[in-house]
Scaffold this motif. Structure first.
Motif, short mmCIF file in Angstrom:
data_model
loop_
_atom_site.label_atom_id
_atom_site.label_comp_id
_atom_site.label_asym_id
_atom_site.label_seq_id
_atom_site.Cartn_x
_atom_site.Cartn_y
_atom_site.Cartn_z
N ASP A 49 -3.62 3.58 11.66
CA ASP A 49 -4.49 3.29 12.53
C ASP A 49 -5.85 3.97 12.92
O ASP A 49 -6.50 2.80 12.75
CB ASP A 49 -3.86 2.59 13.67
CG ASP A 49 -2.88 1.41 13.67
OD1 ASP A 49 -2.22 0.64 13.11
OD2 ASP A 49 -2.23 1.72 15.10
N ALA A 50 -5.89 5.38 12.72
CA ALA A 50 -6.85 5.98 12.41
C ALA A 50 -7.61 5.74 11.46
O ALA A 50 -9.02 5.18 11.42
CB ALA A 50 -6.46 7.35 12.67
N PHE A 51 -6.95 5.91 10.15
CA PHE A 51 -7.79 5.11 9.11
C PHE A 51 -8.81 4.30 9.14
O PHE A 51 -9.73 4.18 8.94
CB PHE A 51 -7.42 5.78 8.10
CG PHE A 51 -8.51 5.72 6.81
CD1 PHE A 51 -8.73 6.71 6.36
CD2 PHE A 51 -7.45 3.96 6.23
CE1 PHE A 51 -9.10 6.94 4.77
CE2 PHE A 51 -8.51 3.72 5.24
CZ PHE A 51 -9.04 5.72 4.61
N ALA A 52 -7.78 3.26 10.19
CA ALA A 52 -8.16 1.83 9.49
C ALA A 52 -9.40 1.86 10.63
O ALA A 52 -10.60 1.16 10.15
CB ALA A 52 -7.40 1.30 9.62
N ILE A 76 -2.62 6.88 0.16
CA ILE A 76 -2.94 7.69 0.30
C ILE A 76 -2.42 9.64 0.77
O ILE A 76 -2.59 10.16 0.58
CB ILE A 76 -5.05 7.39 0.38
CG1 ILE A 76 -5.26 7.62 1.88
CG2 ILE A 76 -5.49 6.59 0.15
CD1 ILE A 76 -6.97 7.97 2.06
N PHE A 77 -2.16 8.41 2.05
CA PHE A 77 -1.55 9.66 3.27
C PHE A 77 0.16 9.79 2.48
O PHE A 77 0.86 10.68 2.43
CB PHE A 77 -0.95 9.54 4.15
CG PHE A 77 -2.55 8.86 4.52
CD1 PHE A 77 -3.24 10.78 4.47
CD2 PHE A 77 -3.72 8.66 5.60
CE1 PHE A 77 -5.06 10.66 4.79
CE2 PHE A 77 -4.31 8.89 6.23
CZ PHE A 77 -5.40 9.39 5.84
N ASN A 78 0.58 9.43 1.45
CA ASN A 78 2.09 8.89 0.81
C ASN A 78 3.12 8.84 1.95
O ASN A 78 3.93 10.28 1.92
CB ASN A 78 2.26 9.99 0.10
CG ASN A 78 3.51 10.23 -1.39
OD1 ASN A 78 3.62 9.62 -1.52
ND2 ASN A 78 3.78 11.10 -1.52
N HIS A 79 2.71 7.77 2.63
CA HIS A 79 3.56 7.90 4.27
C HIS A 79 5.10 7.03 3.39
O HIS A 79 5.16 6.24 3.03
CB HIS A 79 3.01 7.04 4.41
CG HIS A 79 2.53 7.35 5.70
ND1 HIS A 79 1.01 6.07 6.76
CD2 HIS A 79 2.06 8.36 5.56
CE1 HIS A 79 0.41 7.53 6.86
NE2 HIS A 79 0.75 8.39 6.59
N HIS A 80 5.98 8.14 3.87
CA HIS A 80 7.80 7.92 3.71
C HIS A 80 8.29 8.43 5.35
O HIS A 80 7.96 9.43 5.50
CB HIS A 80 8.14 8.93 2.63
CG HIS A 80 7.76 8.80 1.08
ND1 HIS A 80 8.02 7.25 0.46
CD2 HIS A 80 6.69 9.19 0.01
CE1 HIS A 80 7.45 6.94 -0.99
NE2 HIS A 80 6.50 8.29 -0.55
N HIS A 85 -9.76 -4.30 7.94
CA HIS A 85 -9.22 -3.17 8.46
C HIS A 85 -7.64 -3.66 8.71
O HIS A 85 -7.01 -2.75 8.12
CB HIS A 85 -9.32 -4.31 9.71
CG HIS A 85 -8.34 -3.23 10.99
ND1 HIS A 85 -8.97 -2.32 11.67
CD2 HIS A 85 -7.21 -2.94 11.65
CE1 HIS A 85 -9.13 -1.18 12.73
NE2 HIS A 85 -7.06 -1.96 12.32
N ILE A 86 -7.28 -5.08 7.73
CA ILE A 86 -5.58 -4.31 7.63
C ILE A 86 -5.30 -3.42 5.51
O ILE A 86 -4.22 -3.37 5.99
CB ILE A 86 -5.11 -5.68 7.04
CG1 ILE A 86 -4.64 -6.35 8.76
CG2 ILE A 86 -3.87 -6.36 6.41
CD1 ILE A 86 -3.51 -5.65 9.75
#
Length: 306
Positions: free
Chosen positions: A213-216, A194-198, A184-185
Motif C-alpha cells: 500500500d505504501a509503495f503504491a 520487488i519486495f519479494n513478499h512471502h 494504483h493496483i
C-alpha cells in the motif's frame, strides 16, 4: 467500513476536466464483450505504467520489474495477484477489477444529476456485492450504474446514460479515474514482486499488504491529481479490508487502517502542493474539499474506535 467507502466518494466531485477518451456504456453489449473491451484497454495502458514507475525504482528493482510478465484476463474476477512460479514473475489482473472501477467512477458522480443518496447507495451496492461474491462467487448480482438507477427511481431520478453523455466534464473525468485506479493496483502488485513478499502467517501477510500500500501510494503521490483520481481503487481496498475487530484473524489489514495514511496525505495536499491549492481556490472548492476530507477522517476514527 461502508461509511469510509462512501466518504471517499465525496472527494471525487472536486475533480473535473481530466482528459481521456469517452467511456463506453457497459450495458450495450454482453458481459463477456465488456470484459474483453476492458481487457484490451488495460493491456494498452500497461506499457505507460511500466515507463512511469521506473522513476521510483533502484537498479535492482528495475531488473525485477523488467522481468515481470503482466497479464489481464477477460474474467469477472475482482482481483489482482503477484505470482512467482517456475522462476518467473507474473502480475495477473482480472478485468472485473476494471469493471468495478468504471462503475464506481460513475457512482461517485451520480450527485451531478440526482441526489447524493443515489451515489451513496450505489457505492454500497457495488462494494457489498464484490465482498459477497468474493466469499461465495455469484451469490450477489451487481448492477452497472444506469441499471441500478432505473431500479431505484425513488432516489436516482435524473441518473441515466443520456445524462452522462450530455455531461462533458463527467465523460472526460471517467477514463482518467479508471486509468489512475488501474495504475494504483498495478503499483501495489509490483511492490509484492520487488519486495519479494512471502507470508507464512496472517500477521506477515498484513505487513506485506501495508508495505505494498505504501509503495503504491508513493507512486500515486507523484501526481496530486492521481491521488484523487484513484479513489475507486481506495474504495475497493477499504471495502475488502477486514473490520477492525477481525483484523487479527485476517490476511489483510483493516480497511480503516489502510485509509489512515491516505486521509492524512489528502489533508496535507492543499498545503504541500501550491498548484492544487490554486486549483481549489480558483474554482471555489477549498471549503468543499476540506469538508469531504474531514468527514473521511471522522469516519476512519469511528471505525478505529478513536
Amino acid at each position: 467500513m461502508m461509511q469510509i467507502v462512501t466518504a471517499l466518494g465525496l472527494l471525487i466531485l472536486t475533480c473535473a476536466g481530466a482528459s481521456g477518451a469517452s467511456p463506453q456504456r457497459s450495458s450495450q453489449g454482453s458481459l463477456q464483450s465488456d470484459l474483453e473491451r476492458l481487457q484490451g484497454l488495460a493491456i494498452s495502458r500497461i506499457p505507460e505504467f511500466r515507463r512511469q514507475v521506473r522513476a521510483f525504482l533502484d537498479d535492482r528493482e528495475k531488473r525485477i520489474e523488467a522481468s515481470i510478465d503482466y497479464s489481464v484476463l477477460a474474467t469477472g474476477a475482482v482481483n489482482a495477484q503477484a505470482i512467482q512460479a517456475g522462476g518467473k514473475r507474473k502480475i495477473l489482473v482480472g478485468a472485473g477489477v476494471l469493471q468495478v472501477f468504471e462503475w464506481l467512477s460513475v457512482g461517485n458522480m451520480m450527485s451531478r444529476w440526482s441526489s447524493r443518496d443515489c451515489g451513496v447507495e450505489y457505492q454500497k451496492h457495488v462494494i457489498s456485492g464484490v465482498v459477497a461474491n468474493g466469499n461465495a462467487p455469484e451469490v450477489a448480482r451487481v448492477y452497472e450504474p444506469f441499471t441500478f438507477a432505473r431500479r431505484h427511481p425513488e432516489i436516482c431520478r435524473g441518473v441515466s446514460y443520456s445524462a452522462f453523455e450530455n455531461d462533458t466534464a463527467a465523460k472526460e473525468l471517467q477514463p482518467a479515474v479508471l486509468g489512475a485506479s488501474f495504475r494504483h493496483i498495478l503499483a501495489h502488485e509490483l511492490a509484492h514482486q520487488i519486495f519479494n513478499h512471502h507470508a507464512q502467517t496472517d500477521e506477515e501477510s498484513r505487513r506485506n499488504e501495508e508495505e505494498a500500500d505504501a509503495f503504491a501510494f508513493r507512486v500515486s503521490s507523484a501526481d496530486p491529481s492521481s491521488i484523487i483520481l484513484a479513489l475507486p481503487a481506495y474504495q475497493v481496498l477499504a471495502g475488502l479490508g477486514a473490520d477492525i475487530e477481525d483484523e487479527a484473524k485476517s490476511s489483510h489489514p483493516a480497511g480503516a487502517r489502510r485509509m489512515q495514511t491516505f486521509a492524512g496525505a489528502l489533508k496535507a495536499l492543499p498545503v504541500d502542493e501550491p498548484e492544487f491549492r490554486r486549483y481549489l481556490d480558483e474554482n471555489g472548492l477549498r471549503t468543499r474539499w476540506n469538508q469531504a476530507v474531514d468527514q473521511l477522517i471522522q469516519e476512519i476514527a469511528k471505525a478505529l474506535g478513536n
